[in-house]
Scaffold this motif. Structure first.
Motif, PDB file in Angstrom:
ATOM      1  N   THR A  57       0.336  44.106   4.719  1.00  0.00           N
ATOM      2  CA  THR A  57      -0.279  45.157   3.925  1.00  0.00           C
ATOM      3  C   THR A  57      -0.397  44.685   2.489  1.00  0.00           C
ATOM      4  O   THR A  57       0.368  43.823   2.035  1.00  0.00           O
ATOM      5  CB  THR A  57       0.511  46.477   3.999  1.00  0.00           C
ATOM      6  OG1 THR A  57      -0.193  47.493   3.262  1.00  0.00           O
ATOM      7  CG2 THR A  57       1.899  46.338   3.372  1.00  0.00           C
ATOM      8  N   ALA A  58      -1.391  45.206   1.792  1.00  0.00           N
ATOM      9  CA  ALA A  58      -1.522  44.974   0.351  1.00  0.00           C
ATOM     10  C   ALA A  58      -1.428  46.342  -0.309  1.00  0.00           C
ATOM     11  O   ALA A  58      -2.031  47.307   0.174  1.00  0.00           O
ATOM     12  CB  ALA A  58      -2.864  44.321   0.042  1.00  0.00           C
ATOM     13  N   VAL A  59      -0.666  46.424  -1.393  1.00  0.00           N
ATOM     14  CA  VAL A  59      -0.420  47.719  -2.030  1.00  0.00           C
ATOM     15  C   VAL A  59      -1.090  47.742  -3.405  1.00  0.00           C
ATOM     16  O   VAL A  59      -0.931  46.826  -4.209  1.00  0.00           O
ATOM     17  CB  VAL A  59       1.091  47.980  -2.169  1.00  0.00           C
ATOM     18  CG1 VAL A  59       1.337  49.315  -2.885  1.00  0.00           C
ATOM     19  CG2 VAL A  59       1.763  47.976  -0.798  1.00  0.00           C
ATOM     20  N   GLY A  60      -1.852  48.793  -3.645  1.00  0.00           N
ATOM     21  CA  GLY A  60      -2.422  49.022  -4.970  1.00  0.00           C
ATOM     22  C   GLY A  60      -1.819  50.279  -5.554  1.00  0.00           C
ATOM     23  O   GLY A  60      -1.695  51.291  -4.871  1.00  0.00           O
ATOM     24  N   LEU A  61      -1.429  50.177  -6.820  1.00  0.00           N
ATOM     25  CA  LEU A  61      -0.767  51.302  -7.475  1.00  0.00           C
ATOM     26  C   LEU A  61      -1.460  51.529  -8.807  1.00  0.00           C
ATOM     27  O   LEU A  61      -1.853  50.572  -9.463  1.00  0.00           O
ATOM     28  CB  LEU A  61       0.684  50.890  -7.667  1.00  0.00           C
ATOM     29  CG  LEU A  61       1.724  51.964  -7.858  1.00  0.00           C
ATOM     30  CD1 LEU A  61       3.016  51.547  -7.189  1.00  0.00           C
ATOM     31  CD2 LEU A  61       1.940  52.260  -9.308  1.00  0.00           C
ATOM     32  N   GLU A  62      -1.665  52.771  -9.174  1.00  0.00           N
ATOM     33  CA  GLU A  62      -2.231  53.047 -10.491  1.00  0.00           C
ATOM     34  C   GLU A  62      -1.267  53.920 -11.270  1.00  0.00           C
ATOM     35  O   GLU A  62      -0.722  54.878 -10.738  1.00  0.00           O
ATOM     36  CB  GLU A  62      -3.571  53.782 -10.377  1.00  0.00           C
ATOM     37  CG  GLU A  62      -4.170  54.077 -11.766  1.00  0.00           C
ATOM     38  CD  GLU A  62      -5.379  55.011 -11.745  1.00  0.00           C
ATOM     39  OE1 GLU A  62      -5.758  55.472 -10.662  1.00  0.00           O
ATOM     40  OE2 GLU A  62      -5.924  55.281 -12.829  1.00  0.00           O
TER      41      GLU A  62
END
Lengths: 425, 425
Positions: free
Chosen positions: B84-89
């Motif tokens: 999985t790749a996680v993007g966080l803002e």
């Protein structure tokens, strides 16, 4: 994977360009060195090199000094004796021409005062064709084939059709410049050469990137200093054209609500505050007639404004400093949006630089949001009024190598003899 | 010619990426099809595919339906079960998280109201680490390795060091976010994963380009609709970063001399006229306290403003329409300079779209110099407040395939068994 060639001929044309670029990068170099650098096999390289030699683009320059077993290699270089690329600029008050050879050395430069604004598009195109005839007959180009002619215009260009969509300062509108010029050149029985039309600021940016004092700065903005203000933007070494070719149009960014009227019909645009016309009106008010300036005399007025500023005249100095501040505000918008490493002021801004630059830099640093304007330098161009023409000529050489212009046909032995004797004159 | 690999391992890593991209483009496909598309020989492709299978990135999916002589080919596809790749803002008033698998399907989306402005950078980084721990423990990610974590921040980022140079609306300043978050994740004994920090608008633009309703529009500008206004610019499908990574900072373009004070200390910036704070002050003045807004409650105030506008409240409607006009003026500067095919309004601008868009479009068309704004469309995003997080997750997948993130190590048989059973749940 996505660029599968469509057939054998396409592969070969493409590979000719690859080898040509390799020779440019490595010359003097052997065929073996080209094979090693390009990944093409040696037989293919030999065949491509023979083809390029027959077309007059590559030549052998004596024996290799490389150590190798077997037959000593012959070294290769670009052949700078056989072709030329011509760049031409039409602006409000002049035509400029630069012709270069394959190694991008200047063969010829012309600056021709010409009131293009008053002449209108048809008479202007006739004058361009005349100038092309004079240039092609010039001894500096004797014996050379013209691979292409680039025409720089201060306006919005539809590049695929070579049409000038809108050049407000020339008062041109939907002018089919490429087709007209091609026809006139045919009628004058000039050698056939493809004509490409492009925006003056874009070609100025190309020239700065290739030959200016900030050459090889990959993120660079060139701002034209003519009656019109436009910009050419290089991002990562590539011209930013936008989706319909209109990128870089900074001249009409609104900077002052209720400001002076602009040629575009609105008020307070950058061009209405810092274009050459409003600068001259403020710097040498006694010399500028009422109503719109004709192209004639602009260069002279610029020279007087600079002379007076040099002599300490407060009116001239203040006018230039104020314009510099507006240029800085305009540059700040470009800097916030594209974050270049350098902004280069071109054209008539060059002689005005000593007074424009300090206020331009100060305003840019005050307004741009990134600390220190993101490290952006602001400099005057070293190329002056020939930047766009020069950029156009160089862009033709690029177009040749990347397959957007046809390669010249193979030359006869007589041609080659001619080239040799003309080069040895 | 200029990208000569430095050694055998570099060639292999590069080729693994080439094959991975080929499988993405062609799946389901045979090894032979990959060899044909990439130009790599079949033995090399087989070895690379075996490697990718052992790393859990590619899998076999039964026998080929392709007609061929000899052993029937086995078809390949991306393995969507293992990583999985996680993007966080992080934004003024929320954290957003999106996790995707290798085929870029969403595994998990979280929107977490959080007053990041009041929390300050240290407490905020702790909260991010906590959220990462919760996300990594989520059953939706069970059995998956995390290839990387992207953090989107509304500010100027020094990408190589992962430092937030300046995020005025968060009130952060030279915050070493990557290093801090990496340390906190280590302390929490989370699986090690590289952390990349990027600008929220840039990642929003990536998300629009990959997954928005205008996906694959190569010249596209994404404008964030948060407390801060920034933009991410795609030119010819590539993110325009500029020379020091600060491109797209449109929030502080000055639009109104003597206009309202901006967080940056100047007056009349786009953000001071059309950021979410001034919009809310004008749209729901009775509900907005004096002084700067805290992050808390912004989403609620936006919802009320939209509700009132829907109900016909003149104050709310006028406020949104006026802001739309300023957005159009800001967009005009971007359109004049980069000439995009589309401007996408994101974040809180999405629910406000019905009132913002008509005035935004009208102002853009009035002010941009190219006829018809150079053909530029203005649309609301379909991705809302998760755009930047989603763009970050997708950017991690890109980074993996282009060698900017390490490929996961080969998996044990137990891992693979786990992935299989988790996928079949």
């Amino acid at each position: 994977m996505n660029s599968r060639p469509t057939g054998f001929q396409a592969v070969r044309e493409n590979n000719l360009g690859v080898v040509l670029r390799a020779v440019r990068a490595l010359a003097p170099c052997s065929r073996a060195a080209i094979a090693a650098a390009t990944g093409l096999n040696k037989t293919t390289v030999s065949s491509l090199v023979a083809d390029l030699i027959s077309r007059g683009l590559v030549r052998e320059i004596g024996e290799s000094t490389e150590r190798r077993v077997g037959r000593p290699g012959v070294m290769l270089a670009l052949d700078d004796r056989t072709i030329t690329a011509v760049g031409l600029e039409v602006n409000v008050d002049y035509l400029a021409v630069v012709a270069v050879d394959l190694v991008e050395h200047e063969l010829l430069t012309r600056h021709i005062p010409f009131d293009a604004r008053s002449a209108g598009p048809k008479a202007c195109t006739r004058r361009i064709a005349q100038v092309m005839a004079e240039v092609m007959a010039d001894p500096a180009l004797a014996g050379r084939g013209v691979i292409g002619v680039s025409v720089a215009v201060p306006g919005l260009i539809d590049a695929p059709s070579g049409t000038v969509t809108r050049a407000p300062n020339l008062r041109w509108h939907d002018t089919p410049l490429r087709d007209r010029l091609t026809r006139l050149m045919e009628e004058a029985e000039l050698p056939a050469a493809p004509v490409l039309v492009d925006n003056d600021a874009n070609l100025g940016a190309v020239a700065e990137y290739r030959c200016g004092h900030l050459a090889r700065t990959p993120d660079l903005v060139y701002i034209t200093g003519e009656v019109g203000i436009g910009s050419g933007i290089l991002s990562d070494g590539r011209l930013l054209r936008g989706s319909t070719g209109f990128a870089g149009e900074i001249g009409h960014i609104p900077l002052l609500d209720g400001g002076p009227e602009c040629g575009c019909g609105r008020r307070g645009c950058l061009e209405a505050l810092a274009g050459i016309e409003p600068i001259l009106r403020a710097a040498v008010p006694d010399l500028v007639p009422r109503g719109p300036l004709s192209g004639e005399g602009i260069a002279h007025l610029v020279a007087v404004a600079v002379e007076r500023a040099e002599a300490g005249d407060a009116t001239s100095r203040d006018a230039l400093r104020t314009a510099g501040g507006w240029l800085g505000r305009g540059a700040a918008a470009v800097v916030d949006i594209v974050n270049p490493a350098a902004v280069v002021l071109g054209g008539y801004f060059v002689p005005m630089g000593p007074w424009l630059l300090p206020t331009c830099r100060a305003a840019l640093h005050e307004i741009a949001v990134a600390p220190g304007a993101g490290g952006c330098r602001v400099e005057a161009s070293s190329l002056g009024l020939s930047a766009a023409a020069r950029g156009g000529a160089v862009a033709m050489i690029d177009a040749l190598e990347s397959g957007r212009l046809p390669l010249p046909a193979a030359r006869s032995d007589a041609d080659r003899e001619g080239a040799r004797s003309s080069a040895s004159r």
